[in-house]
Scaffold this motif. Structure first.
Motif, mmCIF file in Angstrom:
data_model
loop_
_atom_site.group_PDB
_atom_site.id
_atom_site.type_symbol
_atom_site.label_atom_id
_atom_site.label_comp_id
_atom_site.label_asym_id
_atom_site.label_seq_id
_atom_site.Cartn_x
_atom_site.Cartn_y
_atom_site.Cartn_z
ATOM 1 N N GLY A 1 96.889 20.438 91.420
ATOM 2 C CA GLY A 1 95.953 19.345 91.228
ATOM 3 C C GLY A 1 94.707 19.492 92.073
ATOM 4 O O GLY A 1 94.398 20.553 92.609
ATOM 5 N N ARG A 2 93.987 18.373 92.208
ATOM 6 C CA ARG A 2 92.711 18.343 92.906
ATOM 7 C C ARG A 2 92.922 17.904 94.356
ATOM 8 O O ARG A 2 93.588 16.911 94.622
ATOM 9 C CB ARG A 2 91.768 17.370 92.196
ATOM 10 C CG ARG A 2 90.318 17.455 92.629
ATOM 11 C CD ARG A 2 89.676 18.721 92.161
ATOM 12 N NE ARG A 2 89.560 18.823 90.706
ATOM 13 C CZ ARG A 2 89.076 19.864 90.070
ATOM 14 N NH1 ARG A 2 88.672 20.936 90.762
ATOM 15 N NH2 ARG A 2 89.002 19.898 88.743
ATOM 16 N N LEU A 3 92.365 18.676 95.277
ATOM 17 C CA LEU A 3 92.500 18.378 96.701
ATOM 18 C C LEU A 3 91.569 17.238 97.101
ATOM 19 O O LEU A 3 90.387 17.225 96.746
ATOM 20 C CB LEU A 3 92.174 19.619 97.536
ATOM 21 C CG LEU A 3 92.232 19.449 99.061
ATOM 22 C CD1 LEU A 3 93.667 19.199 99.513
ATOM 23 C CD2 LEU A 3 91.664 20.678 99.763
ATOM 24 N N GLN A 4 92.117 16.294 97.842
ATOM 25 C CA GLN A 4 91.329 15.226 98.453
ATOM 26 C C GLN A 4 91.337 15.459 99.957
ATOM 27 O O GLN A 4 92.385 15.326 100.600
ATOM 28 C CB GLN A 4 91.911 13.857 98.100
ATOM 29 C CG GLN A 4 91.873 13.571 96.599
ATOM 30 C CD GLN A 4 92.336 12.172 96.255
ATOM 31 O OE1 GLN A 4 93.258 11.635 96.867
ATOM 32 N NE2 GLN A 4 91.698 11.553 95.275
ATOM 33 N N ASN A 5 90.203 15.823 100.501
ATOM 34 C CA ASN A 5 90.093 16.168 101.921
ATOM 35 C C ASN A 5 88.847 15.506 102.479
ATOM 36 O O ASN A 5 87.747 16.065 102.456
ATOM 37 C CB ASN A 5 90.030 17.684 102.093
ATOM 38 C CG ASN A 5 90.092 18.113 103.550
ATOM 39 O OD1 ASN A 5 90.123 17.278 104.457
ATOM 40 N ND2 ASN A 5 90.111 19.416 103.797
ATOM 41 N N GLN A 6 89.025 14.288 102.981
ATOM 42 C CA GLN A 6 87.903 13.505 103.477
ATOM 43 C C GLN A 6 88.313 12.764 104.747
ATOM 44 O O GLN A 6 89.381 12.142 104.805
ATOM 45 C CB GLN A 6 87.426 12.494 102.432
ATOM 46 C CG GLN A 6 86.790 13.124 101.200
ATOM 47 C CD GLN A 6 86.357 12.090 100.181
ATOM 48 O OE1 GLN A 6 87.133 11.244 99.765
ATOM 49 N NE2 GLN A 6 85.089 12.159 99.766
ATOM 50 N N ASP A 7 87.443 12.833 105.747
ATOM 51 C CA ASP A 7 87.633 12.085 106.993
ATOM 52 C C ASP A 7 88.998 12.338 107.624
ATOM 53 O O ASP A 7 89.642 11.416 108.156
ATOM 54 C CB ASP A 7 87.439 10.581 106.749
ATOM 55 C CG ASP A 7 86.068 10.263 106.161
ATOM 56 O OD1 ASP A 7 85.092 10.922 106.583
ATOM 57 O OD2 ASP A 7 85.983 9.380 105.289
ATOM 58 N N GLY A 8 89.471 13.582 107.559
ATOM 59 C CA GLY A 8 90.740 13.938 108.182
ATOM 60 C C GLY A 8 91.964 13.569 107.378
ATOM 61 O O GLY A 8 93.096 13.824 107.806
ATOM 62 N N SER A 9 91.784 12.971 106.210
ATOM 63 C CA SER A 9 92.902 12.621 105.341
ATOM 64 C C SER A 9 93.003 13.646 104.224
ATOM 65 O O SER A 9 92.050 13.868 103.479
ATOM 66 C CB SER A 9 92.699 11.216 104.746
ATOM 67 O OG SER A 9 93.744 10.895 103.849
ATOM 68 N N VAL A 10 94.182 14.276 104.096
ATOM 69 C CA VAL A 10 94.375 15.361 103.136
ATOM 70 C C VAL A 10 95.519 15.003 102.187
ATOM 71 O O VAL A 10 96.618 14.637 102.627
ATOM 72 C CB VAL A 10 94.698 16.690 103.858
ATOM 73 C CG1 VAL A 10 94.905 17.803 102.845
ATOM 74 C CG2 VAL A 10 93.588 17.055 104.834
ATOM 75 N N SER A 11 95.262 15.120 100.886
ATOM 76 C CA SER A 11 96.299 14.887 99.888
ATOM 77 C C SER A 11 95.937 15.650 98.623
ATOM 78 O O SER A 11 94.819 16.146 98.466
ATOM 79 C CB SER A 11 96.442 13.388 99.583
ATOM 80 O OG SER A 11 95.217 12.868 99.075
ATOM 81 N N VAL A 12 96.902 15.752 97.719
ATOM 82 C CA VAL A 12 96.684 16.414 96.434
ATOM 83 C C VAL A 12 96.875 15.381 95.336
ATOM 84 O O VAL A 12 97.928 14.728 95.258
ATOM 85 C CB VAL A 12 97.658 17.589 96.234
ATOM 86 C CG1 VAL A 12 97.467 18.199 94.847
ATOM 87 C CG2 VAL A 12 97.459 18.646 97.316
ATOM 88 N N LEU A 13 95.847 15.230 94.499
ATOM 89 C CA LEU A 13 95.941 14.368 93.336
ATOM 90 C C LEU A 13 96.541 15.199 92.209
ATOM 91 O O LEU A 13 95.875 16.052 91.620
ATOM 92 C CB LEU A 13 94.561 13.830 92.950
ATOM 93 C CG LEU A 13 94.510 12.844 91.786
ATOM 94 C CD1 LEU A 13 95.325 11.584 92.098
ATOM 95 C CD2 LEU A 13 93.065 12.471 91.461
ATOM 96 N N ALA A 14 97.819 14.974 91.922
ATOM 97 C CA ALA A 14 98.580 15.862 91.050
ATOM 98 C C ALA A 14 98.140 15.767 89.596
ATOM 99 O O ALA A 14 97.865 14.676 89.075
ATOM 100 C CB ALA A 14 100.060 15.541 91.157
ATOM 101 N N LYS A 15 98.077 16.941 88.939
ATOM 102 C CA LYS A 15 97.836 17.016 87.506
ATOM 103 C C LYS A 15 99.024 17.658 86.784
ATOM 104 O O LYS A 15 99.209 17.454 85.582
ATOM 105 C CB LYS A 15 96.580 17.848 87.230
ATOM 106 C CG LYS A 15 95.307 17.235 87.789
ATOM 107 C CD LYS A 15 94.976 15.895 87.130
ATOM 108 C CE LYS A 15 93.657 15.337 87.666
ATOM 109 N NZ LYS A 15 93.324 14.027 87.035
#
Length: 329
Positions: free
Chosen positions: A296-310
């Motif tokens: 999926g698409r990586l969300q990496n902002q302000d020290g918060s990291v997650s993957v928005l799964a597809k």
């Protein structure tokens, strides 16, 4: 009194009596103090901190396997069961934590108390000596052998398992250790690393030697699957693939159908966000598989990291027994 001193005094006053009737403001202060104390212990007394968490489990959010992984990532070795070093509870050895007998499947309170009492008389010299002094049953001793508790005695695990029936019989007959005659051992191959890891998860429910994801890293590298720790190094919006053991599934009622996963590989924890449409498509895999590959698409902002799964697929590991997942709604 200065403003800062006054604020500190109020904080201490509130946190000292969090349940004072009618004063809800006390609760945030109490939680803040617990958080501060925990952070202080983790920073200055890390081995003692992780040892205490393991000895007080079940508690909190994470299973023992995650606590051990976090300890190792912070430079605190977690040592396996050893009949001449372990005790019923986990213990601190320098800057390391030694796993205790309480984590061994098939060993109850009476058993590990018997081991502790027998250990006070001196080190165990052999498998027969251990059986004679502790009087543990066959399954309990076999589980200890499987997780390497007798490795320091210098005999291979398969050889010890072969000798176990005779050692138990001799212990019941109260034969002297030096007079026990052990039958000739057949040629036995030693357990492979993955067999050792399988025994750890089966008997202890935690990775005493290897994290399950270590055995699939070469295959995952070929598939261009990243480690969890590598995600933080990539820019926001990158298309990524990551894999890990599912630690926690959450589907809060206020999240409007979104599902949140926490996964763990041998490097770190990772966060996965699953939108309702994606969850509907991969529902069975997400609900029932314990080791996942997420794309999926990586969300990496302000020290918060997650993957928005597809897309979500199962890794289908060779073993899953002993892996622990918590699900919340």
């Amino acid at each position: 009194m200065t403003r800062s001193a006054s604020s500190h005094a109020r904080f201490v006053s509130l946190s000292a009596s969090p349940c004072r009737k009618g004063n809800r403001a006390n609760l945030p202060a109490a939680f803040a103090k617990i958080t501060y104390d925990s952070a202080y212990l983790k920073l200055y007394y890390p081995a003692e901190f992780y040892c205490a968490l393991l000895n007080n489990w079940p508690m909190g959010f994470y299973p023992p396997a995650v606590i051990i992984g976090d300890a190792r990532r912070h430079g605190i070795p977690v040592l396996p069961i050893d009949v001449n070093r372990s005790r019923s509870a986990c213990t601190v050895e320098g800057r390391s934590v030694r796993i205790g007998y309480r984590y061994v499947r098939g060993i109850g309170e009476t058993d590990y108390e018997a081991i502790d009492v027998a250990a006070e008389a001196g080190p165990f010299q052999s498998l027969h000596d251990f059986c004679r002094r502790t009087r543990l049953g066959k399954d309990a001793v076999a589980n200890l052998i499987d997780v390497g508790a007798f490795d320091s005695l210098g005999l291979p695990r398969r050889q010890l398992l072969w000798q176990l029936p005779e050692a138990l019989k001799a212990a019941r007959d109260d034969e002297i250790a030096g007079l026990v005659v052990v039958s000739r051992n057949p040629p036995l191959h030693e357990p492979t690393p993955i067999e050792e890891a399988r025994a750890d998860y089966h008997v202890l429910g935690l990775p005493a030697s290897h994290h399950v994801m270590e055995f699939y890293r070469a295959r995952l590298d070929e598939m261009r699957v990243l480690t969890c720790v590598e995600l933080s190094e990539l820019p926001h919006g990158s298309w990524v693939r990551v894999a890990g053991v599912v630690i926690c599934r959450q589907a809060p009622g206020t999240a409007r159908g979104h599902v949140f996963l926490t996964i763990e590989d041998e490097t770190a924890l990772g966060n996965v966000i699953i939108r309702p449409k994606v969850y509907a498509e991969y529902r069975l895999t997400i609900r029932h598989q314990l080791v996942l590959i997420v794309e999926g698409r990586l969300q990496n902002q302000d020290g918060s990291v997650s993957v928005l799964a597809k897309r979500v697929d199962s890794l289908n590991p060779e073993f899953t027994e002993g892996l622990f997942v918590r699900s919340f709604r």
